[in-house]
Scaffold this motif. Structure first.
Motif: not given
Length: 63
Positions: A43-48, A50-63
């Motif tokens: 998983l890759a968690f976005p930083i929006r 300047g704040i890391p969004v550490m929610l699994v539902d918001e994470a991108r699945t890695l290829d």
């Protein structure tokens, strides 16, 4: 004033305290995509804004 893409938009010391919510493993910082990456969870968690969004539902699945 220009912002370097390799500079994180957050405090690097915060990265040392953050872990993957799935695996509890440390995270890698991807400066190009502005994400925190958990290789173990795939998983890759976005930083929006300047704040890391550490929610699994918001994470991108890695290829």
């Amino acid at each position: 004033m220009t912002e370097k893409t390799s500079e994180p938009g957050f405090d690097r010391r915060m990265l040392e305290a953050l872990v993957c919510p799935e695996t509890r493993a440390t995270l890698e910082y991807d400066a190009e995509r502005q994400e925190l990456v958990s290789r173990g969870a795939g998983l890759a968690f976005p930083i929006r804004n300047g704040i890391p969004v550490m929610l699994v539902d918001e994470a991108r699945t890695l290829d």
